[in-house]
Scaffold this motif. Structure first.
Motif, mmCIF file in Angstrom:
data_model
loop_
_atom_site.group_PDB
_atom_site.id
_atom_site.type_symbol
_atom_site.label_atom_id
_atom_site.label_comp_id
_atom_site.label_asym_id
_atom_site.label_seq_id
_atom_site.Cartn_x
_atom_site.Cartn_y
_atom_site.Cartn_z
ATOM 1 N N ALA A 175 2.948 -1.598 1.553
ATOM 2 C CA ALA A 175 2.372 -1.471 3.114
ATOM 3 C C ALA A 175 1.061 -2.411 3.245
ATOM 4 N N GLY A 176 1.064 -2.970 4.369
ATOM 5 C CA GLY A 176 -0.178 -3.766 4.661
ATOM 6 C C GLY A 176 -1.251 -2.800 4.908
ATOM 7 N N PHE A 177 -2.485 -3.366 5.084
ATOM 8 C CA PHE A 177 -3.705 -2.916 5.359
ATOM 9 C C PHE A 177 -3.969 -2.041 6.597
ATOM 10 N N ASP A 178 -2.812 -2.476 7.395
ATOM 11 C CA ASP A 178 -2.611 -1.869 8.913
ATOM 12 C C ASP A 178 -1.507 -0.828 8.714
ATOM 13 N N GLY A 179 -0.727 -0.783 7.703
ATOM 14 C CA GLY A 179 0.238 0.068 7.298
ATOM 15 C C GLY A 179 1.500 -0.420 7.705
ATOM 16 N N ASN A 180 1.597 -1.497 8.324
ATOM 17 C CA ASN A 180 2.879 -2.272 8.577
ATOM 18 C C ASN A 180 3.409 -3.125 7.286
ATOM 19 N N LEU A 181 4.738 -3.622 7.333
ATOM 20 C CA LEU A 181 5.303 -4.288 6.336
ATOM 21 C C LEU A 181 5.223 -5.820 6.725
ATOM 22 N N LEU A 182 4.999 -6.593 5.733
ATOM 23 C CA LEU A 182 5.045 -7.942 6.063
ATOM 24 C C LEU A 182 6.210 -8.368 6.429
ATOM 25 N N VAL A 183 7.579 -8.062 5.631
ATOM 26 C CA VAL A 183 8.866 -8.356 5.768
ATOM 27 C C VAL A 183 9.946 -7.219 6.508
ATOM 28 N N ASN A 184 10.864 -7.801 6.663
ATOM 29 C CA ASN A 184 11.962 -6.841 7.232
ATOM 30 C C ASN A 184 12.972 -6.213 5.996
ATOM 31 N N PRO A 185 12.643 -4.900 5.665
ATOM 32 C CA PRO A 185 13.286 -4.591 4.547
ATOM 33 C C PRO A 185 14.977 -4.570 4.465
ATOM 34 N N ASN A 186 15.317 -4.298 5.977
ATOM 35 C CA ASN A 186 16.877 -4.270 6.149
ATOM 36 C C ASN A 186 17.471 -5.698 5.805
ATOM 37 N N GLU A 187 16.893 -6.669 6.447
ATOM 38 C CA GLU A 187 17.171 -7.980 6.244
ATOM 39 C C GLU A 187 17.189 -8.545 4.787
ATOM 40 N N LEU A 188 16.059 -8.261 4.129
ATOM 41 C CA LEU A 188 15.732 -8.621 2.895
ATOM 42 C C LEU A 188 16.794 -7.895 1.958
ATOM 43 N N ALA A 189 17.200 -6.638 2.025
ATOM 44 C CA ALA A 189 18.159 -6.160 1.379
ATOM 45 C C ALA A 189 19.495 -6.616 1.389
ATOM 46 N N GLN A 190 19.853 -7.378 2.522
ATOM 47 C CA GLN A 190 20.996 -7.903 2.830
ATOM 48 C C GLN A 190 20.984 -9.203 2.049
#
Length: 468
Positions: A175-190
């Protein structure tokens, strides 16, 4: 012949070897370019091989059964545009697990043809959809990310530390310092399905807890880390000039994992060479049990078994060559690391590029007091020329000064701005207690109301001096 792609992973134990081979038949017959008659792709051999050829294509299937295992597979060879492609799909099922391996090799038939970059075969997506993934140690094989919940830091620590008995690498999305994620986990998992597991942490606070469990080996602050099992190796990915956006990072991660797997020998006996060796051994044992005196049959069986062994020997020699190259690469990297890098400590960034910027500032300060035209000056100047600060701390300083310039009370805009900067806020009697990035060492006290016009400036000065 160059290995273009290679992976192996567990699939649903409820499926049979025949299910895998039939799906491989569908994969071949479903191609708009194949000339192999669909009717020919139906029958399965038993303890034998079967080959079908048409024009520039050849399909060989083989299956064998033992007392406590079954193994089968398909090898598809196709010549196109000066390239010979060979795809080997093998399934090995035992009482404990069911493993699927897939290897793609490519050979240029002339020096004028260039080999293409590796790509993940579509068959992996079909296998996960139609057959289902199995358990890789304690991690399910799937094309979806594994999202951790608060309180599951021990699970994350086991995955990062290689204690979850998994054979595929872990792609850890922090998780980023603002709580958001740098990448899209769903796309990355595909992108990495069948090659790696994508694991997503729930919050920045989770990262602080995980830090103590992993001795600070965890990726944090929005960084994506790739962890290989049975190894201390980790590679981190973040936005920079080479990877300027999240999609570029996702593609780079998938590419790196593909390349690494293509250079790694399959870890089990779920290989085409082992399948051929198994069939040859069964033929030889059958002839011997029948008391056959047909010399030619013995010779043929022996030759087939020897050819299978020769194939495994070639694989071993290729693996030895690869390991020699890997040793040289690691030795070179180690020398580079010793010569040009310092080992990271246990502190983590509390904002983007914090530790790096602190180190650069220390080098800048050292340069100011260094003797003119000395070796020390030359080295420090060289390092500073290629390591520019991010200026993130300066921007934060200005935000904090601006925020508290006219501070009177904790109104909604002030509270929102503090939260965005990474502070948590709680009431403490007549004051507010604000903590930066949940680290109790950096706790500050703010009055609920203030009539002193200098109070805000003093607060900003205290915070900036302590943090920035």
């Amino acid at each position: 012949m160059t290995t273009n792609f290679s992976t192996e992973f567990p699939i649903d134990s409820g499926k049979s070897v025949a299910d895998v081979v039939h799906l491989a038949y569908q994969w071949v017959s479903g191609s708009p370019h194949t000339k192999i008659p669909k009717a020919e792709l139906d029958e399965l051999p038993v303890d034998a091989e079967r080959t079908i050829s048409a024009f520039s294509e050849q399909v060989t299937t083989a299956c064998a059964n033992g007392q406590d295992f079954a193994i089968g597979g398909l090898r598809y060879v196709r010549t196109e545009s000066g390239l010979e492609w060979t795809t080997s799909i093998v399934s090995l099922k035992t009482n404990e697990r069911h493993v699927l391996s897939l290897q793609v090799s490519c050979e240029a038939l002339s020096t004028a043809v260039r080999l293409p970059p590796p790509k993940k075969p579509y068959f992996i997506r079909q296998a996960l959809e139609k057959l289902g993934g199995g358990m890789d140690g304690e991690v399910p094989v799937t094309d979806r990310p594994f999202r951790l919940a608060e309180g599951e830091a021990s699970i994350a620590a086991a995955l990062i530390s290689g204690l979850a008995r998994n054979k595929l690498p872990i792609v850890y999305v922090s998780a980023g310092f603002d709580g958001n994620l740098l990448v899209n986990p769903n796309e990355l998992a595909q992108y990495v399905s069948g090659m790696a597991h994508v694991v997503v942490e729930p919050s920045r606070e989770f990262s602080y807890h995980l830090k103590t469990l992993t001795n600070s080996r965890n990726a944090f602050g929005g960084t994506v880390g790739v962890y290989w099992p049975e190894s201390d190796a980790r590679k981190s990915y973040f936005i920079d000039e080479a990877m300027p956006n999240p999609r570029a990072i996702q593609l780079e991660i998938a590419k790196d994992i593909r390349l690494a797997l293509s250079n790694r020998r399959l870890r089990s006996t779920c290989t085409w060479a082992h399948l051929k060796e198994t069939i040859s051994r069964k033929r030889f044992d059958l002839l011997r049990s029948q008391g056959s005196t047909a010399l030619q049959e013995y010779i043929d069986a022996f030759d087939a078994e020897q050819a299978a062994k020769d194939g495994k020997l070639i694989e071993a020699e290729q693996e030895i060559s690869r390991l020699h190259a890997e040793i040289k690469r690691l030795a070179s990297a180690n020398q580079s690391s010793v010569a040009g890098l310092i080992s990271p400590g246990k502190e983590q960034d509390l904002y983007p590029h914090e530790i790096r910027d602190i180190a650069i500032a220390a080098l800048q300060e050292a340069l100011r007091t260094t003797r003119e035209n000395s070796r020390r000056q030359h080295v420090l100047t060289d390092l500073l020329n290629i390591n520019q600060p991010s200026r993130h701390a300066e921007r934060m300083q200005e935000e904090i000064k601006s925020l508290f310039k006219t501070y009177r009370d904790m109104d909604a805009p002030t509270r929102s701005a503090l939260l965005n900067l990474g502070f948590s806020i709680s009431e403490d009697g007549k004051h507010y207690k604000v903590v930066f990035q949940s680290d109790g060492r950096y706790t500050f006290t703010l009055p609920k109301t203030s009539s002193d016009h200098r109070a805000g400036k003093n607060i900003a000065s205290d915070i900036n001096n302590a943090l920035l």
